[in-house]
Scaffold this motif. Structure first.
Motif, PDB file in Angstrom:
ATOM      1  N   MET A  52       0.831  -1.211   0.000  1.00 31.01           N
ATOM      2  CA  MET A  52       0.000   0.000   0.000  1.00 31.01           C
ATOM      3  C   MET A  52       0.862   1.257   0.000  1.00 31.01           C
ATOM      4  O   MET A  52       0.539   2.243  -0.680  1.00 31.01           O
ATOM      5  N   ALA A  66       0.832   4.055  -2.916  1.00 32.43           N
ATOM      6  CA  ALA A  66       0.640   5.480  -2.633  1.00 32.43           C
ATOM      7  C   ALA A  66       1.858   6.297  -3.046  1.00 32.43           C
ATOM      8  O   ALA A  66       1.726   7.346  -3.693  1.00 32.43           O
ATOM      9  N   SER A  73      -3.818   9.058  -1.921  1.00 34.85           N
ATOM     10  CA  SER A  73      -2.443   8.612  -1.696  1.00 34.85           C
ATOM     11  C   SER A  73      -1.910   9.174  -0.386  1.00 34.85           C
ATOM     12  O   SER A  73      -1.270   8.458   0.391  1.00 34.85           O
ATOM     13  N   THR A 131      -3.534   7.390   2.421  1.00 31.43           N
ATOM     14  CA  THR A 131      -2.958   6.050   2.567  1.00 31.43           C
ATOM     15  C   THR A 131      -1.673   6.097   3.377  1.00 31.43           C
ATOM     16  O   THR A 131      -1.443   5.245   4.250  1.00 31.43           O
ATOM     17  N   ALA A 173      -1.793   3.860   6.756  1.00 32.93           N
ATOM     18  CA  ALA A 173      -0.992   2.632   6.862  1.00 32.93           C
ATOM     19  C   ALA A 173      -0.311   2.500   8.227  1.00 32.93           C
ATOM     20  O   ALA A 173      -0.435   1.454   8.880  1.00 32.93           O
ATOM     21  N   LEU A 225      -9.291   1.567   4.341  1.00 34.81           N
ATOM     22  CA  LEU A 225      -8.210   1.793   3.388  1.00 34.81           C
ATOM     23  C   LEU A 225      -8.369   0.876   2.186  1.00 34.81           C
ATOM     24  O   LEU A 225      -8.214   1.306   1.038  1.00 34.81           O
ATOM     25  N   ALA A 248      -8.927   3.064  -1.025  1.00 36.18           N
ATOM     26  CA  ALA A 248      -7.726   3.193  -1.846  1.00 36.18           C
ATOM     27  C   ALA A 248      -7.597   2.107  -2.903  1.00 36.18           C
ATOM     28  O   ALA A 248      -6.888   2.303  -3.887  1.00 36.18           O
TER      29      ALA A 248
END
Length: 142
Positions: free
Chosen positions: A63, A67, A88, A91, A95, A117, A121
């Motif tokens: 991830m 991003a 992005s 994210t 994360a 997420l 995303a």
């Protein structure tokens, strides 16, 4: 063959198109596909296992790659950042929050952050990649 016939008759994706885009788009696409698959396993698979932890770390890394690489992709807005880049940034914030919640044993927050997420995303942003003219559209429908 009419245009409608072209889009209503399924065909295999044109994978060769991946070789025609920049390396950053290739990395972005492959990381997104890996994150999509791993995320599905995480959502529907068993929780609290060693495998869940390993796959979770792997998913977070993918991830971050998705991003991070997106900031070098500015095709759809004439070289500038676009609305999608907000995801992005989100994210890159979410994360570490997912990891932090898991480490603090706040499973409710961990699950909520990870699911949001994945949905935002990967699923929602992923749907935008199928807009006419974009790479995924060209691969699948072109």
């Amino acid at each position: 063959m009419s245009l409608l016939d072209h889009y209503t008759h399924p065909h295999l994706p044109n994978i060769a198109l991946i070789g025609q885009v920049s390396p950053v788009i290739q990395i972005h696409l492959l990381a997104a596909l890996a994150a999509f698959a791993i995320g599905a396993v995480q959502i529907f698979g068993p929780k609290g296992t060693g495998m869940h932890r390993i796959l979770g770390w792997t998913w977070v890394i993918f991830m971050v790659v998705v991003a991070g690489s997106s900031f070098f992709i500015r095709i759809i807005n004439h070289g500038s950042f676009s609305f999608i880049h907000i995801l992005s940034g989100a994210t890159l914030v979410a994360a570490p929050m997912i990891v932090y919640a898991a480490r603090k044993k706040d499973i409710k927050a961990h699950k909520r952050y990870a699911t949001r997420l994945y949905t935002g995303a990967l699923l929602i942003a992923g749907l935008f990649t199928f807009l006419p003219g974009r790479l995924m559209w060209q691969m699948v429908f072109g």
